[in-house]
Design a protein around this motif. Structure first.
Motif, PDB file in Angstrom:
ATOM      1  N   LEU A 164      38.290  48.596  41.636  1.00 13.41           N
ATOM      2  CA  LEU A 164      36.807  48.711  42.169  1.00 13.41           C
ATOM      3  C   LEU A 164      36.653  47.466  43.216  1.00 13.41           C
ATOM      4  CD1 LEU A 164      34.325  49.778  41.574  1.00 13.41           C
ATOM      5  CD2 LEU A 164      33.828  47.975  40.079  1.00 13.41           C
ATOM      6  N   GLU A 165      37.404  46.420  43.159  1.00 11.62           N
ATOM      7  CA  GLU A 165      37.231  45.313  44.196  1.00 11.62           C
ATOM      8  C   GLU A 165      38.002  45.773  45.370  1.00 11.62           C
ATOM      9  OE1 GLU A 165      39.590  42.002  42.455  1.00 11.62           O
ATOM     10  OE2 GLU A 165      37.748  41.172  41.468  1.00 11.62           O
ATOM     11  N   HIS A 166      39.079  46.653  45.264  1.00  9.08           N
ATOM     12  CA  HIS A 166      39.744  47.174  46.532  1.00  9.08           C
ATOM     13  C   HIS A 166      38.719  48.060  47.143  1.00  9.08           C
ATOM     14  CE1 HIS A 166      42.689  48.405  49.272  1.00  9.08           C
ATOM     15  NE2 HIS A 166      42.416  49.801  48.933  1.00  9.08           N
ATOM     16  N   GLN A 167      38.143  49.059  46.512  1.00  3.30           N
ATOM     17  CA  GLN A 167      37.074  50.312  46.907  1.00  3.30           C
ATOM     18  C   GLN A 167      35.844  49.641  47.486  1.00  3.30           C
ATOM     19  OE1 GLN A 167      36.544  53.503  44.422  1.00  3.30           O
ATOM     20  NE2 GLN A 167      38.671  54.221  45.076  1.00  3.30           N
ATOM     21  N   THR A 168      35.381  48.577  46.831  1.00  3.27           N
ATOM     22  CA  THR A 168      33.796  48.109  47.331  1.00  3.27           C
ATOM     23  C   THR A 168      33.944  46.781  47.935  1.00  3.27           C
ATOM     24  OG1 THR A 168      33.737  46.796  45.085  1.00  3.27           O
ATOM     25  CG2 THR A 168      32.869  49.051  45.185  1.00  3.27           C
ATOM     26  N   GLY A 169      35.131  46.055  47.877  1.00  3.64           N
ATOM     27  CA  GLY A 169      35.178  44.942  48.683  1.00  3.64           C
ATOM     28  C   GLY A 169      34.478  43.683  47.783  1.00  3.64           C
ATOM     29  N   GLN A 170      33.688  44.116  46.539  1.00  2.27           N
ATOM     30  CA  GLN A 170      32.992  43.290  45.836  1.00  2.27           C
ATOM     31  C   GLN A 170      34.085  42.768  44.884  1.00  2.27           C
ATOM     32  OE1 GLN A 170      30.146  45.017  43.461  1.00  2.27           O
ATOM     33  NE2 GLN A 170      28.828  43.443  43.068  1.00  2.27           N
ATOM     34  N   THR A 171      33.918  41.330  44.856  1.00  6.73           N
ATOM     35  CA  THR A 171      34.897  40.732  43.777  1.00  6.73           C
ATOM     36  C   THR A 171      34.537  40.783  42.421  1.00  6.73           C
ATOM     37  OG1 THR A 171      35.347  39.091  45.350  1.00  6.73           O
ATOM     38  CG2 THR A 171      35.926  38.269  42.943  1.00  6.73           C
ATOM     39  N   VAL A 172      35.003  41.269  41.483  1.00  3.06           N
ATOM     40  CA  VAL A 172      34.687  41.281  39.913  1.00  3.06           C
ATOM     41  C   VAL A 172      35.225  40.165  39.389  1.00  3.06           C
ATOM     42  CG1 VAL A 172      34.806  42.777  37.930  1.00  3.06           C
ATOM     43  CG2 VAL A 172      34.550  43.955  40.303  1.00  3.06           C
ATOM     44  N   ALA A 173      34.871  38.962  39.080  1.00  2.33           N
ATOM     45  CA  ALA A 173      35.133  38.022  38.465  1.00  2.33           C
ATOM     46  C   ALA A 173      35.511  38.247  37.008  1.00  2.33           C
ATOM     47  CB  ALA A 173      34.153  36.690  38.636  1.00  2.33           C
ATOM     48  N   GLU A 174      34.694  38.893  36.183  1.00  2.00           N
ATOM     49  CA  GLU A 174      34.851  39.203  34.751  1.00  2.00           C
ATOM     50  C   GLU A 174      34.774  40.345  34.703  1.00  2.00           C
ATOM     51  OE1 GLU A 174      35.063  37.032  32.246  1.00  2.00           O
ATOM     52  OE2 GLU A 174      35.150  35.273  33.551  1.00  2.00           O
ATOM     53  N   PRO A 175      36.140  41.169  34.397  1.00  2.00           N
ATOM     54  CA  PRO A 175      36.317  42.734  34.050  1.00  2.00           C
ATOM     55  C   PRO A 175      35.111  43.036  33.246  1.00  2.00           C
ATOM     56  CG  PRO A 175      38.272  41.683  34.259  1.00  2.00           C
ATOM     57  CD  PRO A 175      37.292  40.559  34.440  1.00  2.00           C
TER      58      PRO A 175
END
Length: 82
Positions: free
Chosen positions: A36-47
């Motif tokens: 998801l981080e790769h696709q959206t460019g949004q960092t997911v700090a906590e899965p």
């Protein structure tokens, strides 16, 4: 590229829950967050923050749940009228 069912995460006020996940589900959740981080460019700090949107998406696409949810208010209204 294959698109995930989840998009960018909204920033709503959360309700705290404690859940236990099987280890494999947690590993998959971490892997999903990376994709998801790769696709959206949004960092997911906590899965674990993905769990709410995943459950929400699951319920939104469950046709049986949607049908029953629509029927429940009808039953309540009929009982109140009778």
């Amino acid at each position: 590229m294959t698109k995930l069912k989840l998009g960018a995460l909204s920033d709503d006020k959360p309700v705290k829950l404690t859940v236990e996940l099987p280890a494999q589900v947690h590993r998959d959740l971490v892997a999903y967050a990376k994709v998801l981080e790769h696709q959206t460019g949004q960092t997911v700090a906590e899965p674990t923050k993905l769990i709410g949107p995943m459950v929400e998406r699951f319920m939104a696409t469950d046709r049986g749940f949607a049908k029953l949810r629509r029927e429940v208010p009808k039953e309540r209204n009929s009982a109140a009228e009778g």
